[in-house]
Design a protein around this motif. Structure first.
Motif, mmCIF file in Angstrom:
data_model
loop_
_atom_site.group_PDB
_atom_site.id
_atom_site.type_symbol
_atom_site.label_atom_id
_atom_site.label_comp_id
_atom_site.label_asym_id
_atom_site.label_seq_id
_atom_site.Cartn_x
_atom_site.Cartn_y
_atom_site.Cartn_z
ATOM 1 N N VAL A 286 -20.312 -48.152 -48.082
ATOM 2 C CA VAL A 286 -19.852 -47.846 -46.726
ATOM 3 C C VAL A 286 -18.472 -47.194 -46.824
ATOM 4 C CG1 VAL A 286 -19.230 -48.839 -44.499
ATOM 5 C CG2 VAL A 286 -21.154 -49.798 -45.811
ATOM 6 N N PRO A 287 -18.274 -46.030 -46.205
ATOM 7 C CA PRO A 287 -17.009 -45.295 -46.392
ATOM 8 C C PRO A 287 -15.755 -46.116 -46.127
ATOM 9 C CG PRO A 287 -18.628 -43.894 -45.319
ATOM 10 C CD PRO A 287 -19.254 -45.256 -45.409
ATOM 11 N N ASP A 288 -15.802 -47.017 -45.143
ATOM 12 C CA ASP A 288 -14.597 -47.807 -44.842
ATOM 13 C C ASP A 288 -14.158 -48.667 -46.025
ATOM 14 O OD1 ASP A 288 -14.550 -46.781 -42.329
ATOM 15 O OD2 ASP A 288 -15.333 -48.564 -41.321
ATOM 16 N N PHE A 289 -15.076 -48.916 -46.971
ATOM 17 C CA PHE A 289 -14.753 -49.804 -48.085
ATOM 18 C C PHE A 289 -14.760 -49.083 -49.429
ATOM 19 C CE2 PHE A 289 -16.777 -52.309 -44.713
ATOM 20 C CZ PHE A 289 -15.726 -53.178 -44.426
ATOM 21 N N ALA A 290 -14.885 -47.781 -49.407
ATOM 22 C CA ALA A 290 -14.968 -47.011 -50.660
ATOM 23 C C ALA A 290 -13.676 -47.071 -51.463
ATOM 24 C CB ALA A 290 -15.338 -45.558 -50.354
ATOM 25 N N GLY A 291 -12.567 -47.380 -50.811
ATOM 26 C CA GLY A 291 -11.290 -47.414 -51.508
ATOM 27 C C GLY A 291 -10.928 -48.768 -52.088
ATOM 28 N N LEU A 292 -11.786 -49.773 -51.946
ATOM 29 C CA LEU A 292 -11.493 -51.094 -52.504
ATOM 30 C C LEU A 292 -11.508 -51.056 -54.026
ATOM 31 C CD1 LEU A 292 -13.678 -53.439 -50.251
ATOM 32 C CD2 LEU A 292 -11.233 -52.928 -50.023
ATOM 33 N N GLY A 293 -10.819 -51.993 -54.633
ATOM 34 C CA GLY A 293 -10.880 -52.117 -56.079
ATOM 35 C C GLY A 293 -12.300 -52.358 -56.549
ATOM 36 N N ALA A 294 -12.609 -51.882 -57.763
ATOM 37 C CA ALA A 294 -13.933 -52.031 -58.386
ATOM 38 C C ALA A 294 -15.019 -51.246 -57.667
ATOM 39 C CB ALA A 294 -14.336 -53.495 -58.517
ATOM 40 N N MET A 295 -14.633 -50.257 -56.873
ATOM 41 C CA MET A 295 -15.604 -49.352 -56.261
ATOM 42 C C MET A 295 -15.639 -48.030 -57.026
ATOM 43 S SD MET A 295 -17.487 -50.348 -53.821
ATOM 44 C CE MET A 295 -17.662 -51.274 -52.297
ATOM 45 N N PRO A 296 -16.808 -47.358 -57.130
ATOM 46 C CA PRO A 296 -18.086 -47.716 -56.521
ATOM 47 C C PRO A 296 -18.951 -48.619 -57.396
ATOM 48 C CG PRO A 296 -18.308 -45.587 -57.536
ATOM 49 C CD PRO A 296 -16.877 -46.025 -57.765
ATOM 50 N N GLU A 297 -18.437 -49.012 -58.565
ATOM 51 C CA GLU A 297 -19.304 -49.742 -59.492
ATOM 52 C C GLU A 297 -19.826 -51.052 -58.900
ATOM 53 O OE1 GLU A 297 -16.238 -48.675 -60.114
ATOM 54 O OE2 GLU A 297 -15.020 -50.127 -61.223
ATOM 55 N N GLU A 298 -19.002 -51.716 -58.076
ATOM 56 C CA GLU A 298 -19.472 -52.985 -57.510
ATOM 57 C C GLU A 298 -20.612 -52.744 -56.512
ATOM 58 O OE1 GLU A 298 -19.924 -56.391 -58.167
ATOM 59 O OE2 GLU A 298 -17.900 -55.935 -58.881
ATOM 60 N N TYR A 299 -20.530 -51.656 -55.763
ATOM 61 C CA TYR A 299 -21.638 -51.324 -54.856
ATOM 62 C C TYR A 299 -22.894 -50.995 -55.663
ATOM 63 C CZ TYR A 299 -24.602 -48.554 -51.786
ATOM 64 O OH TYR A 299 -25.692 -48.059 -51.106
ATOM 65 N N HIS A 300 -22.737 -50.216 -56.723
ATOM 66 C CA HIS A 300 -23.893 -49.876 -57.558
ATOM 67 C C HIS A 300 -24.533 -51.146 -58.121
ATOM 68 C CE1 HIS A 300 -22.042 -45.644 -58.361
ATOM 69 N NE2 HIS A 300 -22.542 -45.757 -57.155
ATOM 70 N N ARG A 301 -23.707 -52.054 -58.571
ATOM 71 C CA ARG A 301 -24.227 -53.302 -59.132
ATOM 72 C C ARG A 301 -24.978 -54.109 -58.062
ATOM 73 N NH1 ARG A 301 -22.013 -58.492 -61.450
ATOM 74 N NH2 ARG A 301 -20.152 -58.288 -60.190
ATOM 75 N N SER A 302 -24.467 -54.086 -56.847
ATOM 76 C CA SER A 302 -25.140 -54.810 -55.766
ATOM 77 C C SER A 302 -26.515 -54.222 -55.484
ATOM 78 C CB SER A 302 -24.283 -54.774 -54.494
ATOM 79 O OG SER A 302 -23.066 -55.463 -54.687
ATOM 80 N N VAL A 303 -26.625 -52.893 -55.541
ATOM 81 C CA VAL A 303 -27.933 -52.265 -55.330
ATOM 82 C C VAL A 303 -28.908 -52.725 -56.411
ATOM 83 C CG1 VAL A 303 -29.200 -50.092 -55.265
ATOM 84 C CG2 VAL A 303 -26.955 -50.255 -54.151
ATOM 85 N N VAL A 304 -28.453 -52.691 -57.662
ATOM 86 C CA VAL A 304 -29.337 -53.085 -58.761
ATOM 87 C C VAL A 304 -29.769 -54.542 -58.617
ATOM 88 C CG1 VAL A 304 -29.450 -53.453 -61.258
ATOM 89 C CG2 VAL A 304 -28.376 -51.384 -60.345
ATOM 90 N N GLN A 305 -28.822 -55.395 -58.295
ATOM 91 C CA GLN A 305 -29.111 -56.832 -58.275
ATOM 92 C C GLN A 305 -29.894 -57.275 -57.049
ATOM 93 O OE1 GLN A 305 -25.024 -57.893 -58.498
ATOM 94 N NE2 GLN A 305 -25.054 -58.249 -60.711
#
Length: 321
Positions: A286-305
């Motif tokens: 989500v664009p509002d959260f793209a600047g958080l630490g560990a992004m985008p890898e944490e989002y990618h990991r969430s999709v996989v899991q």
């Protein structure tokens, strides 16, 4: 892919490996082999060793989770011990030198970045909620294999030492310090939050994140939101999230809740549209959260899991047709 390699891949995903870039070996960091922690006293007798706002990798040596030390007349109460034996040893050295030793250790949940430093504290009680101890014992070896792959030499000498003693929830005195131990859940099956009566400080574990993307490998979104409601009913003087800085506002609560709701909706919408996991990952967080630490890898990991959960909810099965 062999069964062993399948197990290994799942373990790597669980603890947060984030692409091949994280496997690069920064020689200078490994040669130094010291975390050089700086502890800050954020409230009277409440010391914070802050983790990096990042994923596990060899640049940070796995030091990504917050550790809290509470001063008592019998030594420190240590809350979470980090990802490696070396990290635990350096936290222990601070407790011995500045706080008169260690009275007890609390593990907030079973993810390895919060308890793999336990060996340095084995001469005093290591406490957790019962399901946390069970999950740590069950997953310890798999987590260890994965962390050795990710962190390499930083893991030297690290052996999983799961918490052994069940903590008693509720208001109580631990080593003479008045605490309220709250058994909650949602980030994992069992999440321990601690309210320090002396200062009003809330130590929330990974129920709260601030400026770093939450991790979802074991998340139950509805239960997590209910736990946020419980934390929201408190009026702490300050809050220490599991990842992120100490603060005196409700920022971590608001941000964590907003992230969970937005990411839940995004993954559900992607599944309803019939996207593949690769397409959902390519769409990004989500664009509002793209600047958080560990992004985008944490989002990618969430999709996989978590993709199978959303796909199952979105797609019609033969029995439903």
């Amino acid at each position: 892919m062999t069964p062993d390699s399948n197990i290994r891949r799942r373990a790597l995903l669980k603890v947060g490996i984030a692409g091949t870039a994280s496997l690069a070996l920064p020689l200078a960091a490994v040669a130094a082999r010291s975390y050089g922690f700086e502890a800050a006293e954020v409230a009277d007798g409440v010391w914070l060793i802050a983790g990096a706002q990042d994923s596990l990798n060899r640049d940070n040596g796995g030091a990504i989770a917050n550790t809290v030390l509470l001063r008592t007349g019998q030594g420190a109460i240590v809350i979470d011990t980090g990802s490696t034996a070396l990290m635990g040893a350096e936290i222990r050295a601070f407790a011995d030198q500045r706080l008169g030793g260690v009275a007890a250790t609390l593990n907030t949940h079973h993810h390895p970045d919060h308890w793999f430093g336990n060996a340095a504290f084995a001469d005093a009680p290591i406490l957790s909620l019962g399901p946390t101890a069970q999950a740590a014992a069950l997953n310890g070896q798999g987590y260890s294999d994965a962390l050795y792959s990710i962190l390499g030499p930083w893991m030297s000498g690290t052996t999983p030492v799961p918490p052994q003693s069940p903590v008693q929830p509720g208001a109580q005195s631990l080593a003479g310090r008045a605490l309220t131990l709250m058994p909650l859940a949602g980030h994992t099956e069992a999440d321990l939050a601690i309210l320090d009566a002396d200062t009003g400080t809330l130590i929330a574990g990974d129920l709260l994140f601030l400026d770093r993307a939450p991790t979802l490998p074991d998340a139950d979104m509805a239960t997590w939101r209910a736990s946020l409601d419980s934390l929201g009913a408190l009026q702490p003087s300050g809050t220490i999230p599991g990842h992120g800085p100490f603060h005196r506002s409700s920022a971590a609560l608001a941000q964590t809740r907003a992230y969970l709701e937005a990411t839940d909706a995004r993954l559900m919408r992607a599944a309803e549209l019939g996207l593949t996991p690769a397409e959902a990952m390519a769409a990004g967080p989500v664009p509002d959260f793209a600047g958080l630490g560990a992004m985008p890898e944490e989002y990618h990991r969430s999709v996989v899991q978590r993709w199978a959960d959303y796909e199952q909810r979105a797609l019609t099965t033969i029995s439903d047709a």
